[in-house]
Each structure stands twice: as structure tokens, then as C-alpha cells.
Design a protein around this motif. Sequence first.
Motif, PDB file in Angstrom:
ATOM      1  N   THR A  93      38.773  29.682  48.287  1.00  0.00           N
ATOM      2  CA  THR A  93      39.081  30.215  46.962  1.00  0.00           C
ATOM      3  C   THR A  93      38.226  29.591  45.874  1.00  0.00           C
ATOM      4  O   THR A  93      38.184  30.097  44.755  1.00  0.00           O
ATOM      5  CB  THR A  93      40.565  29.999  46.626  1.00  0.00           C
ATOM      6  OG1 THR A  93      40.860  28.590  46.714  1.00  0.00           O
ATOM      7  CG2 THR A  93      41.459  30.773  47.578  1.00  0.00           C
ATOM      8  N   SER A  94      37.531  28.486  46.166  1.00  0.00           N
ATOM      9  CA  SER A  94      36.654  27.868  45.183  1.00  0.00           C
ATOM     10  C   SER A  94      35.384  27.399  45.869  1.00  0.00           C
ATOM     11  O   SER A  94      35.367  27.107  47.077  1.00  0.00           O
ATOM     12  CB  SER A  94      37.348  26.687  44.493  1.00  0.00           C
ATOM     13  OG  SER A  94      37.479  25.592  45.381  1.00  0.00           O
ATOM     14  N   ASN A 138      42.478  39.884  41.531  1.00  0.00           N
ATOM     15  CA  ASN A 138      41.151  39.439  41.941  1.00  0.00           C
ATOM     16  C   ASN A 138      41.114  39.379  43.466  1.00  0.00           C
ATOM     17  O   ASN A 138      41.672  38.464  44.067  1.00  0.00           O
ATOM     18  CB  ASN A 138      40.850  38.071  41.335  1.00  0.00           C
ATOM     19  CG  ASN A 138      39.479  37.549  41.737  1.00  0.00           C
ATOM     20  OD1 ASN A 138      38.759  38.183  42.491  1.00  0.00           O
ATOM     21  ND2 ASN A 138      39.131  36.393  41.226  1.00  0.00           N
ATOM     22  N   ASP A 139      40.461  40.342  44.084  1.00  0.00           N
ATOM     23  CA  ASP A 139      40.402  40.432  45.538  1.00  0.00           C
ATOM     24  C   ASP A 139      39.234  39.604  46.055  1.00  0.00           C
ATOM     25  O   ASP A 139      38.159  40.121  46.369  1.00  0.00           O
ATOM     26  CB  ASP A 139      40.258  41.897  45.959  1.00  0.00           C
ATOM     27  CG  ASP A 139      40.320  42.076  47.472  1.00  0.00           C
ATOM     28  OD1 ASP A 139      40.655  41.109  48.166  1.00  0.00           O
ATOM     29  OD2 ASP A 139      40.023  43.182  47.948  1.00  0.00           O
ATOM     30  N   ALA A 140      39.451  38.278  46.130  1.00  0.00           N
ATOM     31  CA  ALA A 140      38.444  37.342  46.650  1.00  0.00           C
ATOM     32  C   ALA A 140      37.105  37.488  45.952  1.00  0.00           C
ATOM     33  O   ALA A 140      36.050  37.278  46.544  1.00  0.00           O
ATOM     34  CB  ALA A 140      38.281  37.530  48.157  1.00  0.00           C
ATOM     35  N   GLY A 141      37.136  37.860  44.673  1.00  0.00           N
ATOM     36  CA  GLY A 141      35.903  37.980  43.908  1.00  0.00           C
ATOM     37  C   GLY A 141      35.146  39.263  44.124  1.00  0.00           C
ATOM     38  O   GLY A 141      34.108  39.488  43.502  1.00  0.00           O
ATOM     39  N   LYS A 189      37.667  31.475  40.329  1.00  0.00           N
ATOM     40  CA  LYS A 189      38.519  30.695  41.235  1.00  0.00           C
ATOM     41  C   LYS A 189      39.989  31.071  41.136  1.00  0.00           C
ATOM     42  O   LYS A 189      40.794  30.668  41.979  1.00  0.00           O
ATOM     43  CB  LYS A 189      38.362  29.198  40.956  1.00  0.00           C
ATOM     44  CG  LYS A 189      38.861  28.759  39.592  1.00  0.00           C
ATOM     45  CD  LYS A 189      38.627  27.266  39.390  1.00  0.00           C
ATOM     46  CE  LYS A 189      39.120  26.816  38.015  1.00  0.00           C
ATOM     47  NZ  LYS A 189      38.881  25.371  37.797  1.00  0.00           N
ATOM     48  N   GLU A 190      40.359  31.833  40.106  1.00  0.00           N
ATOM     49  CA  GLU A 190      41.757  32.243  39.929  1.00  0.00           C
ATOM     50  C   GLU A 190      41.987  33.561  40.659  1.00  0.00           C
ATOM     51  O   GLU A 190      41.806  34.633  40.104  1.00  0.00           O
ATOM     52  CB  GLU A 190      42.091  32.379  38.447  1.00  0.00           C
ATOM     53  CG  GLU A 190      41.947  31.106  37.650  1.00  0.00           C
ATOM     54  CD  GLU A 190      42.957  30.056  38.084  1.00  0.00           C
ATOM     55  OE1 GLU A 190      44.053  30.431  38.551  1.00  0.00           O
ATOM     56  OE2 GLU A 190      42.651  28.856  37.945  1.00  0.00           O
ATOM     57  N   THR A 191      42.384  33.492  41.910  1.00  0.00           N
ATOM     58  CA  THR A 191      42.573  34.700  42.700  1.00  0.00           C
ATOM     59  C   THR A 191      44.000  35.215  42.574  1.00  0.00           C
ATOM     60  O   THR A 191      44.875  34.553  42.046  1.00  0.00           O
ATOM     61  CB  THR A 191      42.254  34.423  44.180  1.00  0.00           C
ATOM     62  OG1 THR A 191      43.084  33.352  44.637  1.00  0.00           O
ATOM     63  CG2 THR A 191      40.800  34.028  44.345  1.00  0.00           C
ATOM     64  N   GLY A 192      44.228  36.414  43.095  1.00  0.00           N
ATOM     65  CA  GLY A 192      45.547  37.034  42.991  1.00  0.00           C
ATOM     66  C   GLY A 192      45.671  37.817  41.692  1.00  0.00           C
ATOM     67  O   GLY A 192      44.692  38.234  41.088  1.00  0.00           O
TER      68      GLY A 192
END
Length: 516
Positions: A418-419, A69-72, A255-258
Amino acid sequence: MRLNISLSIISTIVLTNSVSATYTTSHHADKKTFRTPITRLRRPDPVISSIQKRHNLEKRDPFMASLYNDAGSQYLIDVSIGTPAQNFTVTLDTGSADLWVPGSSCPSEECPNSVFNGSQSSTFKMLNEPFSLVYGIGSVNGTYVTDTVSISGATVQNQQFGLASATQQILTNPNTITASIAENDNTTLTPSKDIRTLATSASTPVGNGILGIGYPRLTAASSKGEGVYNPFVFNLVSQNVINDPVFSIYLNSAKETGWAGEILFGGIDSSKYQGNITYLPVLSLPVTRSSKRDSSSNYYWMVGAQGISVKNTSITNATSSNNSIVDINFTSTSAYILDTGTTLTYFPSEIARQLVETVAGVDGYTTDASSGAYLIDCSAARSEIEVVLKMSATGTQTANPVTLSIPASQLVIPLDATSADDASFCLFGIAPTSGVSSSSSNLHLVGDSVLRSAYMVFDMGNNRIGLAAAVGVEGSVQGVSSTAYDHSTNGSLGKLNQNPATLALLACLLMAILAF
């Protein structure tokens, strides 16, 4: 991914229902699937699949690959090409059908990351056929080639793909939406240096190509009359790499990045969804008046669209279960294109404006002048409002549509954290189609902002899409499968009327019941 190449096709053809099947599955417990992550810290999941082994094939397990997930803004996946393998991180895109990566002839200012060198691969072949695509964010040009392509152990021989020699605004600006806002000097809500840092952070993987997994007729070669070829996922089936002709995608919460999401080739992961999987047939774009409907007339992974509504989950009514604040029904046959390669979800301007004002309030948002997207008060993520997509088998009105509910928390995309709770600047996950390339007024592009709420099963054999509530996202899916070959959540995907043994068993059971 928004593609301009299909505009002329879509504007001249009619949506119809496509439910034919080419592949069948057996009811044995063993099967082969490939699980692939989509980026966030890579965490291996157990191979969980209940899709059964096809007749007369060796055991094959699912193949899983992680998704990043590239920053949404996009979801990335690792791909290996050639012999020996050259590795690339590319955008996962259900809205296009071509795999492409930058080639060694592409100038560094257009292809600034690693490039593929065909001379270093013993299995590389040139096809000398031109390759070009125009996306909503830029374009790519190059040549078609073939080589061995592998994702998390799922390997296809002689896979055709594009080798880019020139790109515009794709590899040099992967986070298009946030970067376009950052460059807008008139936008007072977003400090340029903060957003630009977020968009180009060197600590995260960078998209270096695109993996399109749409239908064969959506490839650039097909659109230009150069013939149809199988994209990677369809070759997994034709080359017997997977037993069951399905792949399933879990994007995880915004909100779950990476490395937080995954794609599973050849199976369904029951740990990634709640409730039942509800299936809808893929709507096709027929190019002839023939009554025959099969995968040859399919382009996009899309389902019938009946309308959209907004609900407040805190409202209860003793006399009615309807808590809709806004309820919009489409007046013509429509479809939702499920596109993991697009960050936002797009509706006509009036509908998009009505949605953002309902979620954020009339004074709770501003419109970015350059992108047309809505900058929204981050506190809207705590709202108890849900946006609900209403779907049907044919794209026309039905009394009981299949619904996908998306909580406000997934539609508010943080730009500087991130959130949304920690962010000062947020983007609304729904945008107007005006000012951006749009396929058609009755085809609505559904991007990651909505798709995160669903666990998605793409059934290539039965030309259908399964949806269930994704674990950890708080969305929901309601409704009954519209196809005649629905199955329980154990992942068995064979058509009931294609299995004589099953029919015989059911006939015997029916006779036994009647005897009593």
C-alpha cells in the motif's frame, strides 16, 4: 480515459480559449450540494460548502460521494440506477462523458459482475440507439437507454446512459496496467502471482462500468452524429438538483487506499485544500470558425499547457530562487487534459524518459516491454524532487504560468504494497505516449498520478477549472487566476460582471472613496 473516438476531431481542429458563462450564483449562504465518496473505508465528512444559493431556489445542501482508490489504478464511485434502485460501482472518469453499466444481455465472460435489468425498473426506457466506445484499454458496445440515476442522494430523472451488451478488456481486467505487467514473462522485477493477486483481490470493490463526466460533445452519441445529450453532472444543473454548477474532486494521497477520496456535487469543500483556488479557463476544440466560444465547443476538461520542469527542493541558491534541474517549454499551443479515468500521466517519449531519469537516475528504472510504462526503484519515493506542470490561460508561453508541483512520493506507485516504503516493485506515474493510444502530440493526458496532488473544481457555468493544493499530499499550486471572474476561496462562483447589485455596490464604494 483515453478515447480513440476523438482522434480525428483533435487532429483537425485548433485549441482556443473558452471562458463564457451560462449560469450565475447569488450571495446567500444557503445552497445544495451532494458529497460522494471515492473508495477507501467510508468516513463521512461534514458538508462544508460556501457556494451561495441561486436566486429563487429552495435550499439545497452539497451532495458528497466517496471515491475508492483501487490500488492506485482507478477511482470508483457508487451509482444507483432505476426504480427500485440497482447499485453499481463504476470508475469516475473526467476524460469521457458517457455513463454505462453492463446489461442483462452481456455474456458473463465479458460482464462477470452484476448487470442491470431494465425489466425490473418502472422508470426504464429503451432509446433503440446504438452505443459504442473505444478506450485506450478496451471497448464497449450496447444500446442507449434512460432511467433514474442517483449518487449519494443527487438524483437525475430520465438520464441517458449506455447499457452494455459486449465489452473487451474493461470489466474482465479492471487493473489494466498492473495486470499487463504481471502477464509479461520477460519482466524480472514483478512476480506474476503477487501482482495478479493485487489486481484481482476479492476483498476490494470491482469497477463495473464507467461514469463519464466530461462535456456533452464528448459523448459517444455526439461523436457519431446522433445528437448531444447531457451527462449526469450537467443534468444536475439543468434539473435544478444543485444550485451552483460546479463539482469538485479530492483524490487523496496515493498511500491512502480504500474509500479515501470524494466528489462534491454543487460545492467546494474548504477542508480538502490549502491556500487559494487558482482558476484557468477550459480550452475548447471549436468545430467552426465562429468567434463565439461557449460550452458547445468544449469536449475535455483541459487547460492550457506551457511546459514541465523538475525541481530539487533541497537545493537552495542565494542568488536565485530557480532550483529547476529540467525545464521544458512546449513550442506549440498545447493543453493538459485532466483525466481521472487514467492511472498514469502521458508525455512524448523523449520528455517522459528525461523525467524518469531525473527522478530515478539512469540506472534506477526499466521499461516494461508490453505496456511501455517505467518500473522504478521504490526508494525514489523518498526523493526531494518535484515534477512541476506549467499551465496558462491559452496554452502558449507566459512569463508567470500557473504551476502544479507533484512530489516524488505521489509519482511512485507501489505494486505489491500500500506504500512505496513497504513495496518491492513500483511503477513511475509518468509514461511515454509511444506504444499507447495518444490523442495528439500537443494534448497531454494528465492522470491520477498527478491529479492526486490537486484539489480540483470543475465549473460548468463559467467553463473553468480551479486548482489548489490537496490536503495531505504535499503538492502545491502557485499562480494567479487567469480569468476575469476569479473569487476568493469561499466558493462564490458567480461572475462579478453578471450581478448588477454587486456592480452597484462597488460603484457606491468607489464614489465614497473618491469623495475623501
